[in-house]
Write a protein that holds these residues in place. Structure first.
Motif, short mmCIF file in Angstrom:
data_model
loop_
_atom_site.label_atom_id
_atom_site.label_comp_id
_atom_site.label_asym_id
_atom_site.label_seq_id
_atom_site.Cartn_x
_atom_site.Cartn_y
_atom_site.Cartn_z
N ILE A 18 -25.08 4.86 13.17
CA ILE A 18 -25.16 4.64 14.61
C ILE A 18 -23.74 4.64 15.17
O ILE A 18 -22.86 3.95 14.67
N GLY A 19 -23.52 5.42 16.24
CA GLY A 19 -22.24 5.43 16.92
C GLY A 19 -22.24 4.42 18.06
O GLY A 19 -23.08 4.48 18.94
N VAL A 20 -21.33 3.46 18.05
CA VAL A 20 -21.23 2.45 19.10
C VAL A 20 -19.92 2.67 19.83
O VAL A 20 -18.86 2.67 19.20
N PRO A 21 -19.96 2.85 21.16
CA PRO A 21 -18.72 3.04 21.90
C PRO A 21 -17.81 1.82 21.79
O PRO A 21 -18.28 0.67 21.73
N LEU A 22 -16.52 2.06 21.76
CA LEU A 22 -15.53 0.99 21.63
C LEU A 22 -15.62 0.01 22.80
O LEU A 22 -15.45 -1.19 22.63
N VAL A 23 -15.92 0.50 23.99
CA VAL A 23 -16.02 -0.36 25.17
C VAL A 23 -17.15 -1.37 24.99
O VAL A 23 -17.00 -2.55 25.30
N ASP A 24 -18.29 -0.94 24.47
CA ASP A 24 -19.41 -1.86 24.24
C ASP A 24 -19.07 -2.89 23.17
O ASP A 24 -19.44 -4.06 23.28
N LEU A 25 -18.37 -2.47 22.13
CA LEU A 25 -17.96 -3.40 21.08
C LEU A 25 -17.00 -4.45 21.63
O LEU A 25 -17.17 -5.65 21.38
N LEU A 26 -16.01 -4.04 22.41
CA LEU A 26 -15.06 -4.99 23.00
C LEU A 26 -15.76 -5.92 23.99
O LEU A 26 -15.44 -7.11 24.05
N ASP A 27 -16.70 -5.40 24.76
CA ASP A 27 -17.43 -6.23 25.71
C ASP A 27 -18.21 -7.32 24.99
O ASP A 27 -18.19 -8.49 25.40
N ARG A 28 -18.86 -6.98 23.90
CA ARG A 28 -19.62 -7.98 23.15
C ARG A 28 -18.69 -9.00 22.49
O ARG A 28 -18.97 -10.20 22.49
N LEU A 29 -17.56 -8.54 21.93
CA LEU A 29 -16.63 -9.47 21.29
C LEU A 29 -16.02 -10.44 22.29
O LEU A 29 -15.90 -11.63 22.03
N LEU A 30 -15.62 -9.93 23.47
CA LEU A 30 -15.00 -10.80 24.46
C LEU A 30 -16.01 -11.73 25.12
O LEU A 30 -15.67 -12.82 25.56
N ALA A 31 -17.26 -11.31 25.22
CA ALA A 31 -18.29 -12.17 25.81
C ALA A 31 -18.58 -13.37 24.93
O ALA A 31 -18.85 -14.46 25.44
N THR A 32 -18.53 -13.19 23.62
CA THR A 32 -18.82 -14.30 22.71
C THR A 32 -17.55 -14.99 22.22
O THR A 32 -17.59 -16.15 21.86
N GLY A 33 -16.44 -14.28 22.20
CA GLY A 33 -15.18 -14.84 21.71
C GLY A 33 -14.93 -14.47 20.27
O GLY A 33 -15.87 -14.32 19.48
N VAL A 34 -13.67 -14.30 19.93
CA VAL A 34 -13.28 -13.91 18.59
C VAL A 34 -12.08 -14.76 18.18
O VAL A 34 -11.17 -14.98 18.97
N VAL A 35 -12.10 -15.25 16.97
CA VAL A 35 -10.97 -15.98 16.41
C VAL A 35 -10.32 -15.11 15.35
O VAL A 35 -10.99 -14.62 14.44
N ILE A 36 -9.02 -14.90 15.49
CA ILE A 36 -8.26 -14.13 14.52
C ILE A 36 -7.28 -15.08 13.83
O ILE A 36 -6.54 -15.79 14.51
N SER A 37 -7.31 -15.10 12.51
CA SER A 37 -6.43 -15.97 11.74
C SER A 37 -5.72 -15.15 10.68
O SER A 37 -6.27 -14.19 10.14
N GLY A 38 -4.50 -15.55 10.38
CA GLY A 38 -3.76 -14.85 9.34
C GLY A 38 -2.56 -15.66 8.88
O GLY A 38 -2.07 -16.54 9.59
N ASP A 39 -2.11 -15.38 7.69
CA ASP A 39 -0.94 -16.03 7.12
C ASP A 39 0.05 -14.96 6.70
O ASP A 39 -0.34 -13.93 6.15
N LEU A 40 1.32 -15.22 6.95
CA LEU A 40 2.39 -14.32 6.54
C LEU A 40 3.39 -15.13 5.74
O LEU A 40 3.89 -16.16 6.21
N VAL A 41 3.65 -14.70 4.52
CA VAL A 41 4.59 -15.41 3.64
C VAL A 41 5.68 -14.43 3.24
O VAL A 41 5.40 -13.35 2.71
N ILE A 42 6.92 -14.81 3.51
CA ILE A 42 8.08 -14.02 3.07
C ILE A 42 8.65 -14.70 1.84
O ILE A 42 9.02 -15.87 1.88
N ALA A 43 8.69 -13.95 0.74
CA ALA A 43 9.13 -14.53 -0.53
C ALA A 43 10.10 -13.57 -1.22
O ALA A 43 10.04 -12.36 -1.05
N ILE A 44 11.00 -14.15 -1.97
CA ILE A 44 11.93 -13.39 -2.81
C ILE A 44 11.78 -13.93 -4.23
O ILE A 44 11.89 -15.15 -4.45
#
Length: 75
Positions: A18-44
């Motif tokens: 099924i092809g879903v337009p990007l606009v419809d996907l963004l509309d659904r995500l923003l209507a319900t809300g999205v949480v983005i989490s991430g960790d960045l570790v700089i190591a030597i």
């Protein structure tokens, strides 16, 4: 192998991907809300030097929904 994308708004039964337009996907995500989490570790040499924890909430704003703060907002 080339796959044919099936339109998502046809009344016939769906038989393929099924092809879903990007606009419809963004509309659904923003209507319900999205949480983005991430960790960045700089190591030597396997020694962590800097760690950043990132958390973001993406949601749409609607003036019909009251603010969760009693005084109207943190600003």
């Amino acid at each position: 192998m080339q796959r044919e994308v099936v339109p998502w708004d046809k009344p016939e039964p769906l038989t393929g991907p099924i092809g879903v337009p990007l606009v419809d996907l963004l509309d659904r995500l923003l209507a319900t809300g999205v949480v983005i989490s991430g960790d960045l570790v700089i190591a030597i040499a396997d020694v962590p030097l800097v760690r950043l924890s990132l958390h973001a909430l993406l949601s749409s704003v609607n003036e019909r929904v009251p603010a969760p703060w009693a005084d109207g907002g943190p600003l």
